[in-house]
Design a protein around this motif. Sequence first.
Motif, PDB file in Angstrom:
ATOM      1  N   LEU A 158       0.842  -1.203   0.000  1.00 20.97           N
ATOM      2  CA  LEU A 158       0.000   0.000   0.000  1.00 20.97           C
ATOM      3  C   LEU A 158       0.869   1.241   0.000  1.00 20.97           C
ATOM      4  CD1 LEU A 158      -2.689  -0.882   2.722  1.00 20.97           C
ATOM      5  CD2 LEU A 158      -2.938  -1.047   0.241  1.00 20.97           C
ATOM      6  N   ALA A 159       0.486   2.231  -0.817  1.00 24.34           N
ATOM      7  CA  ALA A 159       1.182   3.513  -0.821  1.00 24.34           C
ATOM      8  C   ALA A 159       0.619   4.442   0.243  1.00 24.34           C
ATOM      9  CB  ALA A 159       1.088   4.167  -2.189  1.00 24.34           C
ATOM     10  N   SER A 160      -0.631   4.202   0.638  1.00 22.68           N
ATOM     11  CA  SER A 160      -1.279   4.995   1.687  1.00 22.68           C
ATOM     12  C   SER A 160      -2.460   4.197   2.219  1.00 22.68           C
ATOM     13  CB  SER A 160      -1.739   6.359   1.140  1.00 22.68           C
ATOM     14  OG  SER A 160      -2.633   6.184   0.056  1.00 22.68           O
ATOM     15  N   GLU A 161      -3.141   4.741   3.191  1.00 25.58           N
ATOM     16  CA  GLU A 161      -4.248   4.011   3.812  1.00 25.58           C
ATOM     17  C   GLU A 161      -5.404   3.842   2.827  1.00 25.58           C
ATOM     18  OE1 GLU A 161      -5.934   1.580   5.994  1.00 25.58           O
ATOM     19  OE2 GLU A 161      -4.054   2.442   6.774  1.00 25.58           O
ATOM     20  N   ILE A 162      -6.129   2.731   2.969  1.00 29.00           N
ATOM     21  CA  ILE A 162      -7.212   2.415   2.032  1.00 29.00           C
ATOM     22  C   ILE A 162      -8.475   3.201   2.365  1.00 29.00           C
ATOM     23  CG2 ILE A 162      -6.293   0.113   1.601  1.00 29.00           C
ATOM     24  CD1 ILE A 162      -8.470  -0.993   3.468  1.00 29.00           C
ATOM     25  N   ASN A 163      -9.364   3.336   1.362  1.00 27.93           N
ATOM     26  CA  ASN A 163     -10.653   3.989   1.570  1.00 27.93           C
ATOM     27  C   ASN A 163     -11.729   2.952   1.887  1.00 27.93           C
ATOM     28  OD1 ASN A 163     -11.354   2.786  -0.912  1.00 27.93           O
ATOM     29  ND2 ASN A 163     -10.920   4.644  -2.071  1.00 27.93           N
ATOM     30  N   SER A 164     -12.945   3.400   2.114  1.00 29.97           N
ATOM     31  CA  SER A 164     -14.025   2.500   2.546  1.00 29.97           C
ATOM     32  C   SER A 164     -14.428   1.528   1.445  1.00 29.97           C
ATOM     33  CB  SER A 164     -15.241   3.313   2.997  1.00 29.97           C
ATOM     34  OG  SER A 164     -15.690   4.188   1.969  1.00 29.97           O
ATOM     35  N   GLU A 165     -14.335   1.945   0.187  1.00 31.10           N
ATOM     36  CA  GLU A 165     -14.683   1.049  -0.910  1.00 31.10           C
ATOM     37  C   GLU A 165     -13.701  -0.112  -0.996  1.00 31.10           C
ATOM     38  OE1 GLU A 165     -15.785   1.423  -5.651  1.00 31.10           O
ATOM     39  OE2 GLU A 165     -14.052   2.500  -4.881  1.00 31.10           O
ATOM     40  N   THR A 166     -12.415   0.193  -0.849  1.00 29.13           N
ATOM     41  CA  THR A 166     -11.397  -0.860  -0.878  1.00 29.13           C
ATOM     42  C   THR A 166     -11.559  -1.790   0.312  1.00 29.13           C
ATOM     43  OG1 THR A 166      -9.882   0.686  -1.956  1.00 29.13           O
ATOM     44  CG2 THR A 166      -8.924  -1.307  -1.027  1.00 29.13           C
ATOM     45  N   LYS A 311     -22.028   2.141  -2.636  1.00 30.38           N
ATOM     46  CA  LYS A 311     -22.572   2.641  -1.369  1.00 30.38           C
ATOM     47  C   LYS A 311     -21.460   2.747  -0.328  1.00 30.38           C
ATOM     48  CE  LYS A 311     -26.176   1.756   2.081  1.00 30.38           C
ATOM     49  NZ  LYS A 311     -27.287   0.845   2.484  1.00 30.38           N
ATOM     50  N   ALA A 312     -20.582   1.738  -0.326  1.00 27.23           N
ATOM     51  CA  ALA A 312     -19.445   1.771   0.595  1.00 27.23           C
ATOM     52  C   ALA A 312     -18.510   2.924   0.258  1.00 27.23           C
ATOM     53  CB  ALA A 312     -18.692   0.442   0.536  1.00 27.23           C
ATOM     54  N   LYS A 313     -18.361   3.224  -1.024  1.00 27.56           N
ATOM     55  CA  LYS A 313     -17.488   4.312  -1.452  1.00 27.56           C
ATOM     56  C   LYS A 313     -18.017   5.664  -0.975  1.00 27.56           C
ATOM     57  CE  LYS A 313     -15.023   5.753  -5.621  1.00 27.56           C
ATOM     58  NZ  LYS A 313     -14.831   5.466  -7.056  1.00 27.56           N
ATOM     59  N   SER A 314     -19.323   5.840  -1.015  1.00 24.67           N
ATOM     60  CA  SER A 314     -19.930   7.107  -0.597  1.00 24.67           C
ATOM     61  C   SER A 314     -19.878   7.295   0.913  1.00 24.67           C
ATOM     62  CB  SER A 314     -21.385   7.170  -1.068  1.00 24.67           C
ATOM     63  OG  SER A 314     -21.461   7.094  -2.473  1.00 24.67           O
ATOM     64  N   LYS A 315     -19.705   6.208   1.634  1.00 26.42           N
ATOM     65  CA  LYS A 315     -19.736   6.245   3.098  1.00 26.42           C
ATOM     66  C   LYS A 315     -18.641   7.155   3.656  1.00 26.42           C
ATOM     67  CE  LYS A 315     -19.570   3.080   7.069  1.00 26.42           C
ATOM     68  NZ  LYS A 315     -19.403   1.659   7.455  1.00 26.42           N
ATOM     69  N   ASP A 316     -17.478   7.131   3.019  1.00 25.14           N
ATOM     70  CA  ASP A 316     -16.348   7.931   3.501  1.00 25.14           C
ATOM     71  C   ASP A 316     -16.587   9.423   3.389  1.00 25.14           C
ATOM     72  OD1 ASP A 316     -14.452   6.331   4.589  1.00 25.14           O
ATOM     73  OD2 ASP A 316     -13.208   6.155   2.806  1.00 25.14           O
ATOM     74  N   GLY A 345      -4.229  21.591  -9.876  1.00 25.65           N
ATOM     75  CA  GLY A 345      -4.696  20.297  -9.399  1.00 25.65           C
ATOM     76  C   GLY A 345      -6.134  20.040  -9.836  1.00 25.65           C
ATOM     77  N   PHE A 346      -6.391  18.830 -10.322  1.00 25.64           N
ATOM     78  CA  PHE A 346      -7.741  18.416 -10.709  1.00 25.64           C
ATOM     79  C   PHE A 346      -8.218  17.350  -9.723  1.00 25.64           C
ATOM     80  CE2 PHE A 346      -5.886  20.069 -14.575  1.00 25.64           C
ATOM     81  CZ  PHE A 346      -6.910  20.768 -15.150  1.00 25.64           C
ATOM     82  N   ALA A 347      -9.322  17.627  -9.060  1.00 22.99           N
ATOM     83  CA  ALA A 347      -9.840  16.695  -8.060  1.00 22.99           C
ATOM     84  C   ALA A 347     -11.171  16.107  -8.518  1.00 22.99           C
ATOM     85  CB  ALA A 347     -10.029  17.397  -6.718  1.00 22.99           C
ATOM     86  N   VAL A 348     -11.409  14.879  -8.157  1.00 24.48           N
ATOM     87  CA  VAL A 348     -12.644  14.184  -8.510  1.00 24.48           C
ATOM     88  C   VAL A 348     -13.265  13.584  -7.255  1.00 24.48           C
ATOM     89  CG1 VAL A 348     -13.650  12.283  -9.825  1.00 24.48           C
ATOM     90  CG2 VAL A 348     -11.791  13.608 -10.810  1.00 24.48           C
ATOM     91  N   VAL A 349     -14.564  13.744  -7.133  1.00 19.95           N
ATOM     92  CA  VAL A 349     -15.314  13.096  -6.058  1.00 19.95           C
ATOM     93  C   VAL A 349     -16.406  12.253  -6.701  1.00 19.95           C
ATOM     94  CG1 VAL A 349     -16.793  13.399  -4.041  1.00 19.95           C
ATOM     95  CG2 VAL A 349     -14.874  14.941  -4.421  1.00 19.95           C
ATOM     96  N   GLU A 350     -16.370  10.962  -6.477  1.00 21.64           N
ATOM     97  CA  GLU A 350     -17.361  10.050  -7.044  1.00 21.64           C
ATOM     98  C   GLU A 350     -18.292   9.580  -5.934  1.00 21.64           C
ATOM     99  OE1 GLU A 350     -15.051   6.963  -8.745  1.00 21.64           O
ATOM    100  OE2 GLU A 350     -14.270   8.186 -10.377  1.00 21.64           O
ATOM    101  N   THR A 351     -19.582   9.720  -6.174  1.00 24.51           N
ATOM    102  CA  THR A 351     -20.564   9.328  -5.164  1.00 24.51           C
ATOM    103  C   THR A 351     -21.882   8.957  -5.823  1.00 24.51           C
ATOM    104  OG1 THR A 351     -21.799  10.077  -3.214  1.00 24.51           O
ATOM    105  CG2 THR A 351     -21.245  11.738  -4.864  1.00 24.51           C
ATOM    106  N   THR A 352     -22.634   8.105  -5.162  1.00 22.57           N
ATOM    107  CA  THR A 352     -23.982   7.778  -5.628  1.00 22.57           C
ATOM    108  C   THR A 352     -25.026   8.623  -4.908  1.00 22.57           C
ATOM    109  OG1 THR A 352     -24.087   5.984  -3.995  1.00 22.57           O
ATOM    110  CG2 THR A 352     -23.366   5.405  -6.214  1.00 22.57           C
ATOM    111  N   ASP A 353     -24.576   9.496  -4.012  1.00 21.49           N
ATOM    112  CA  ASP A 353     -25.485  10.382  -3.271  1.00 21.49           C
ATOM    113  C   ASP A 353     -24.929  11.800  -3.376  1.00 21.49           C
ATOM    114  OD1 ASP A 353     -27.226  11.658  -1.627  1.00 21.49           O
ATOM    115  OD2 ASP A 353     -26.768  10.514   0.185  1.00 21.49           O
ATOM    116  N   ASP A 354     -25.326  12.534  -4.426  1.00 16.50           N
ATOM    117  CA  ASP A 354     -24.738  13.849  -4.664  1.00 16.50           C
ATOM    118  C   ASP A 354     -25.138  14.882  -3.617  1.00 16.50           C
ATOM    119  OD1 ASP A 354     -27.314  13.892  -5.494  1.00 16.50           O
ATOM    120  OD2 ASP A 354     -26.959  14.909  -7.392  1.00 16.50           O
ATOM    121  N   ASP A 355     -26.199  14.610  -2.862  1.00 16.95           N
ATOM    122  CA  ASP A 355     -26.605  15.570  -1.820  1.00 16.95           C
ATOM    123  C   ASP A 355     -25.512  15.745  -0.774  1.00 16.95           C
ATOM    124  OD1 ASP A 355     -29.007  16.063  -3.003  1.00 16.95           O
ATOM    125  OD2 ASP A 355     -30.145  14.622  -1.800  1.00 16.95           O
TER     126      ASP A 355
END
Length: 363
Positions: A158-166, A311-316, A345-355
């Motif tokens: 691992l290069a860094s700590e994992i996210n909730s989806e991983t 859903k797990a990815k959006s949890k974080d 810098g270009f940042a991306v946020v991926e979520t199934t709950d845009d609210d």
Amino acid sequence: LCIRNWLASLNHSQFSDEHIKLSCAVATNRLIKMTAEDNKKATEPPCKKARPSLTQEHPHHAGGAEALRLAAGDHEKKYDGDIVRKRTEVEEQVLAKEQLAEEIVEALPQDASSMPTVELFLPEILSDAVFVGHLVTDLDSVAGALGAAELYGGTPALASEINSETAFALEKWGVEKPRPIEDILKETPKVDICLVDHQQTSQMNPSIDCEQVVGVIDHHALQSKTLVTDKPIYIDIRPWGSMSTIIAHTFLTHKRRPSKAIAGMLLCAILSDTLNLLGPTTTDWDRLLVAVLADIAEVGDIQLLASQQFKAKSKDLAHLSAVGLVNGDQKSFSYSASGFQGEIGFAVVETTDDDIIMERIEE
């Protein structure tokens, strides 16, 4: 002639001579077409003839393709209780690739020891390497490192700590979380390194010395701050939707069957990076490998798996600060142009709950 006699024996008030002639013409054309199709099937080689679908015996084949056929109509899926919905893109693609996926999976040996000798290039230098992804690591980086380690023989890191989806994917497939690259380098400082899912020095873990890099497996463009080496190294960069697709494809070309757990990890990574096969970078290779990996991993409902991991990815996101959100998945690029010189810098946020994101715009 039989049709004409039968119609003629019926009430002529129901069937005129024109009706009889039209019915005979339609029946004749249909018989001609059926005869032509039968002749074509008779002359086809055995490998081209239709065979019974494997999904009849194995419902998990091609991501539960048999279950997807519980349809009320074209492009729809029917559940118990007469509930009907439109098929999702990933379901449509898995169905479209089902037959080819089954043929590929069935051709792979169940036992690696039975695999015949294949003279294809596998870089020996990767056999003892450490495979590591980029900083702010994601599922494709982790799954790709795990898959490459199983394929080439090596160690995932691992290069860094994992996210909730991983974390969800690791738990789902019962895979142990890789160790941090820093810990591995403390034990073996001179170990060979293969970068996966990146090739920019700005995304490398700072503990990695560029001189130790012996390989790169990636699917991103070569832009600013790309790794520079003093010696030739192994490079595998393909314009596909996911780095894990590359690893899965290499398994197949070498007639290797990934373990069920690794197939599941690679599958989840492809779904993640291609946004459930809806992203603009998705290719036919991604679609095919999703069907193949779903078969090997024995996934009964591909859409359910995709929904669970997103859903797990959006949890974080709900627990991240504003700074964490805009820096979570950010890549920086150097520019030198009229009126501007520096980094963007270009940042991306991926979520199934845009609210979750839209409610924090001011912040």
